[in-house]
Each structure stands twice: as C-alpha cells, then as structure tokens.
Design an enzyme around this catalytic site. Sequence first.
Site, PDB file in Angstrom:
ATOM      1  N   LYS A 159       0.849  -1.188   0.000  1.00  0.00           N
ATOM      2  CA  LYS A 159       0.000   0.000   0.000  1.00  0.00           C
ATOM      3  C   LYS A 159       0.889   1.243   0.000  1.00  0.00           C
ATOM      4  O   LYS A 159       1.790   1.381   0.842  1.00  0.00           O
ATOM      5  CB  LYS A 159      -0.879  -0.039   1.247  1.00  0.00           C
ATOM      6  CG  LYS A 159      -2.170   0.714   1.125  1.00  0.00           C
ATOM      7  CD  LYS A 159      -3.052   0.352   2.308  1.00  0.00           C
ATOM      8  CE  LYS A 159      -4.306   1.171   2.342  1.00  0.00           C
ATOM      9  NZ  LYS A 159      -5.028   0.962   3.601  1.00  0.00           N
TER      10      LYS A 159
HETATM   11  C1  E4P Z   1      -8.277   2.017   3.624  1.00  0.00           C
HETATM   12  O1  E4P Z   1      -7.581   1.166   3.158  1.00  0.00           O
HETATM   13  C2  E4P Z   1      -8.083   2.652   4.926  1.00  0.00           C
HETATM   14  O2  E4P Z   1      -7.402   1.751   5.767  1.00  0.00           O
HETATM   15  C3  E4P Z   1      -9.366   2.989   5.632  1.00  0.00           C
HETATM   16  O3  E4P Z   1     -10.498   2.575   4.905  1.00  0.00           O
HETATM   17  C4  E4P Z   1      -9.440   4.366   6.165  1.00  0.00           C
HETATM   18  O4  E4P Z   1     -10.664   4.532   6.829  1.00  0.00           O
HETATM   19  P1  E4P Z   1     -10.936   5.702   7.885  1.00  0.00           P
HETATM   20  O5  E4P Z   1     -11.156   6.960   7.130  1.00  0.00           O
HETATM   21  O6  E4P Z   1     -12.194   5.266   8.592  1.00  0.00           O
HETATM   22  O7  E4P Z   1      -9.744   5.770   8.781  1.00  0.00           O
END
Ligand code: E4P
Length: 213
Positions: free
Chosen positions: A83
């Site tokens: 990522k």
């Molecule tokens: C995506 O891969 C992120 O880990 C995640 O969905 C972020 O979500 P949040 O905005 O609730 O922290």
Amino acid sequence: MQIFIDSADIDDIKDAAAMGLVDGVTTNPSLIAKSGRTLEEVINDIVEIVDGPISAEVISTDCDGMLEEGRKLAKIHENIVVKVPLIAEGLKAVQIFTKEGIRTNVTLCFSPTQAMLAAKAGATYISPFLGRVDDISGEGMELLEQIITIYRNYDMTTQVLAASIRHPLHVVQAALLGSDVATLPHKVIHQLLKHPLTDRGLEQFLADAKKSG
Ligand code: E4P
C-alpha cells in the site's frame, strides 16, 4: 463486489473470516498502531487466516524508501499487496513495483485525477476514501462514481477499492455503482447482517418451538 476487512485486529479478522465473507484485508499505519503490535507481526498472523489480497502500507515518503519497505513486505507472503500513498514519489514506486510483479494499493485518493494517475502508473487497486470526503461535506459517492466511469471509459484495469466506509449505506451504494471491492471495518460487517425483523422472527420461532416441543 469483493469484501475486504479494514482491520489489524486479529480477533475481528478471525470472526469475519469464519463467516466466509472476507476476500481480503486492508491495514494502515493507524490500525497497526491501534493493535499495539508491529506491522510484520500483524501481517504474519493475517496471512494464516485469510487467503486473499492483504494490504500492508509503507511509511517512507521517498521512492527508494518505499521500494525497500515494499519489497520486504512482499517477501512475507505472495498475498501481500504493498500500500502506497498517492504522492509523486508513491507513483514512481508503483511503476517499479508493477514491473517487478509486486501488486499495489494506492491509498489516500480524494480526486478522480489522482485516480487516473494511479491507474496510469499501474496500480492494482485504487482506494478512494469515501467517509473522509463526506466528513468535510464532500460527496464520497460522487468521487467513487467518477473514478469508476473514467476507468470504464478507458478500460483501465486498476481495481476500485471503496475505502473509509462508515455505514451500510456506503456499502449498498458502492455495490450499485459497481465498485470492484469495498473494505469494511468489522463493525460495518456486522451492521450489514443485522435486521430487527430477523431477530424478532427468530425470537418468535424459538418461542413457538418450545410450545410444540
Ligand atoms: C483504507 O484502506 C483505509 O485503511 C481505511 O479505509 C481508512 O478509513 P478511515 O477513514 O475510517 O480511517
């Protein structure tokens, strides 16, 4: 639509996987910090539970650093997806990872132009953060729709991974738009299956079963 769980909590991942509905897992540095463990420890556990794409995020902000971290992560297991944040250095790294056969999830996407660039760089997944757009009075779903339309217009193969999902309606809307994947917090997975009529109906059936039994 594939369902991923957005979590670094091993018990939550086990719970959702036991219901047979986890196609993959996404983590991020905040979720890892919340777990109180290292990224490697968490990822090593997750690969034993889920046989699907598992996103592990780099924390370097320069291309070389991202490549070093990402290559190490990719060596942990073939299911690891690296990522990478949606910044210029990230896109440089994505191009190289793609050439090396390492899959990527480009994260922190908040605009259709960012999504176009990530696809051009060869990202395997793009993660638009729907909830965080809504949080600042934007339209997260409009962003998702724009990205899906643009990708379809040009047969871009990057998969759209709806992220920052906050409630069941986000999931329904993402599915209606044809998102490839939605990554859900454990809580939302349970909210998806909950229905008061199911609970009331079951209660009634059990009460009636006692009468006949
Ligand atoms: C995506 O891969 C992120 O880990 C995640 O969905 C972020 O979500 P949040 O905005 O609730 O922290």
